[in-house]
Design a protein around this motif. Structure first.
Motif, PDB file in Angstrom:
ATOM      1  N   ASN A  59      -6.766   1.238  10.107  1.00 35.42           N
ATOM      2  CA  ASN A  59      -7.711   0.299  10.704  1.00 35.42           C
ATOM      3  C   ASN A  59      -7.918   0.692  12.166  1.00 35.42           C
ATOM      4  O   ASN A  59      -6.952   0.788  12.919  1.00 35.42           O
TER       5      ASN A  59
ATOM      6  N   PHE B 192      -6.999   3.491  -0.489  1.00 32.67           N
ATOM      7  CA  PHE B 192      -6.983   2.784   0.788  1.00 32.67           C
ATOM      8  C   PHE B 192      -7.649   3.615   1.878  1.00 32.67           C
ATOM      9  O   PHE B 192      -7.609   4.846   1.828  1.00 32.67           O
ATOM     10  N   THR B 193      -8.248   2.950   2.864  1.00 28.88           N
ATOM     11  CA  THR B 193      -8.546   3.624   4.123  1.00 28.88           C
ATOM     12  C   THR B 193      -7.229   3.659   4.882  1.00 28.88           C
ATOM     13  O   THR B 193      -6.620   2.599   5.096  1.00 28.88           O
TER      14      THR B 193
ATOM     15  N   TYR C 218      -9.799  -5.401   8.238  1.00 26.27           N
ATOM     16  CA  TYR C 218      -9.489  -4.441   7.181  1.00 26.27           C
ATOM     17  C   TYR C 218      -7.996  -4.333   6.905  1.00 26.27           C
ATOM     18  O   TYR C 218      -7.592  -3.917   5.814  1.00 26.27           O
TER      19      TYR C 218
ATOM     20  N   ALA D 107       0.834  -1.205   0.000  1.00 25.59           N
ATOM     21  CA  ALA D 107       0.000   0.000   0.000  1.00 25.59           C
ATOM     22  C   ALA D 107       0.868   1.254   0.000  1.00 25.59           C
ATOM     23  O   ALA D 107       0.587   2.216  -0.724  1.00 25.59           O
TER      24      ALA D 107
ATOM     25  N   THR E 181     -11.306   3.271   9.569  1.00 23.23           N
ATOM     26  CA  THR E 181     -12.304   2.284   9.168  1.00 23.23           C
ATOM     27  C   THR E 181     -13.537   2.366  10.079  1.00 23.23           C
ATOM     28  O   THR E 181     -13.519   3.031  11.117  1.00 23.23           O
TER      29      THR E 181
ATOM     30  N   ASP F  95      -7.214  -7.783   4.929  1.00 23.03           N
ATOM     31  CA  ASP F  95      -7.771  -7.822   3.566  1.00 23.03           C
ATOM     32  C   ASP F  95      -7.199  -6.691   2.700  1.00 23.03           C
ATOM     33  O   ASP F  95      -7.585  -6.523   1.549  1.00 23.03           O
ATOM     34  N   LYS F  96      -6.312  -5.905   3.298  1.00 16.01           N
ATOM     35  CA  LYS F  96      -5.508  -4.884   2.611  1.00 16.01           C
ATOM     36  C   LYS F  96      -6.315  -3.671   2.135  1.00 16.01           C
ATOM     37  O   LYS F  96      -5.831  -2.874   1.342  1.00 16.01           O
ATOM     38  N   SER F  97      -7.534  -3.516   2.686  1.00 24.74           N
ATOM     39  CA  SER F  97      -8.287  -2.299   2.366  1.00 24.74           C
ATOM     40  C   SER F  97      -7.862  -1.142   3.264  1.00 24.74           C
ATOM     41  O   SER F  97      -8.009   0.025   2.899  1.00 24.74           O
TER      42      SER F  97
END
Length: 412
Positions: free
Chosen positions: A179, A175-176, A246, A147, A236, A249-251
């Motif tokens: 987390n 990306f957010t 999160y 990221a 998040t 899952d790499k968000s």
């Protein structure tokens, strides 16, 4: 919730007269379900060493575990071994008389080179150790290396301005940035305490001893920055109950948490030192000394159980040995501080180097340092802000926390 209030309500005298019945209940209770494989190994090793049968029992989330332990101690049914917290949380527990003084075992472990006197102090009250170290962790910012690369961030931030710039770049890259769950009945304190710490470490300490108010200028600044970060979309959804979802899952690109979580990330398929790395959080101003939270979690031994069966001392020695440390590290990648043990993974080894190089001010985590009688109510007020991060809710949360805080210290 209040550990001491619950004990008092059913009579402290009862909690102190558990008798030998506890010895028959040879269980190792824990709220650390993600560490099941390692905790099971510890229980098996302690059983083999002592000749007793010690079974692992798990209760989650943390607030339910605390409630169970309150009831167990108050009802004369404390387990022989159980995980706890250090700092004020351990002091409150020791005040009930339930915890065994483990001085002989610590003296031997230090003489053998397994632990240091400084590590002994992490689980001591008035100079006496009342726990076996289960986890010694630095609180760091984990980041997803892919990221950062995609967002064009060449190196981890070292100042607050660089950190905010990184958040903006991550958001622009899809990306957010962070987390930030509110799960488990404890996690809302993470960003509250980090932002107070980054504003003024002395105020952070003052919140835990009653010398600083929860609506003081430094706390107001922390809430202001926290709210601005929410407004920019840096965090998040706090309602997610899987605390690492999160990030793995790499968000979400970053996660501020103790480095014991590196094992959970690895179990989810992320390789420490490759898929994720860490950095120390900068202060909000270059004029403010950088600090790091050091978390230490003990396993407490029931005094009644140890008195009833001195062979349980061999279980204590087993739990403090390098074999136990390596069993824990190799299964769930948690480090208990044993000086002869291997570092569980590249991230934990790197974090030790980060701290050694930066030499930040080391502080006890808010969760352990704050009086247990008001811990839960304060966290609830922080959580209320996470679910409604507005200036109005910030004011309400600060008012609620300071009322709780003032009432507690006025009673002392």
């Amino acid at each position: 919730m209040s550990f001491m209030r619950t004990i008092t309500a059913v009579s402290l005298a009862a909690a102190l007269s558990m008798g030998t019945a506890v010895a028959a209940d040879l269980a190792l209770y824990s709220d650390k379900t993600p560490w099941n494989a390692g905790m099971t190994k510890l229980a098996e090793g302690a059983s083999a060493a002592s000749g007793a049968t010690i079974k692992l029992q798990e209760i989650t989330p943390t607030d339910k575990y605390q409630a169970f332990m309150q009831t167990s101690i108050a009802g004369n049914n404390a387990p022989a071994f159980f995980t706890w917290w250090n700092g004020q949380q351990l002091s409150d527990l020791v005040a009930t008389g339930i915890a065994a003084d483990l001085t002989p075992y610590w003296d031997q472990a230090i003489a053998d080179g397994d632990f240091s006197a400084d590590q002994k102090a992490l689980v001591s009250v008035d100079g006496k150790p009342y726990g076996v170290l289960l986890n010694v962790a630095n609180w760091v910012m984990f980041y997803n290396t892919a990221a950062f690369e995609k967002a064009g961030i060449a190196a981890p931030p070292t100042t607050w301005a660089e950190f905010i710039d990184a958040c903006d770049k991550l958001k622009a890259a899809g990306f957010t940035p962070i987390n930030a769950p509110a799960s488990g009945g404890w996690m809302p304190f993470i960003w509250f305490s980090q932002l107070v710490l980054g504003t003024n470490p002395d105020s952070f300490v003052g919140l835990t001893d009653g010398s600083v108010a929860y609506d003081s200028a430094d706390v107001q600044n922390a809430f202001k920055v926290w709210g601005e970060m929410y407004a920019k979309g840096y965090f998040t959804d706090p309602r997610e109950q899987d605390d690492q979802k999160y990030f793995v899952d790499k968000s979400a690109a970053m996660f501020l948490v103790g480095d014991w979580h590196s094992g959970s990330f690895a179990e989810a398929g992320m390789e420490p030192g490759k898929d994720f790395k860490t950095f120390l959080m900068p202060s909000l101003s270059p004029d403010v000394q950088q600090s790091v939270i050091v978390e230490a979690s003990p396993i407490v031994v029931s005094k009644a159980a140890l008195d009833a069966d001195p062979n349980l001392g061999k279980a204590v020695q087993s739990l403090m040995g390098a074999d136990a440390a390596n069993a824990l590290g190799s299964t769930v990648q948690v480090y208990n501080g044993n000086l002869k043990a291997k570092a569980p993974n590249a991230t934990i080894e790197a974090n030790k180097e980060l701290v050694a190089t930066a030499k930040p001010r080391a502080l006890v985590r808010w969760w352990e340092a704050v009086p247990s009688q008001i811990q839960g109510d304060l966290v609830a007020a922080m959580g209320a802000f996470m679910f409604n991060p507005t200036p109005e809710q910030a004011t309400e949360s600060m008012k609620t926390m300071q009322t709780i805080n003032a009432d507690y210290w006025a009673s002392k």
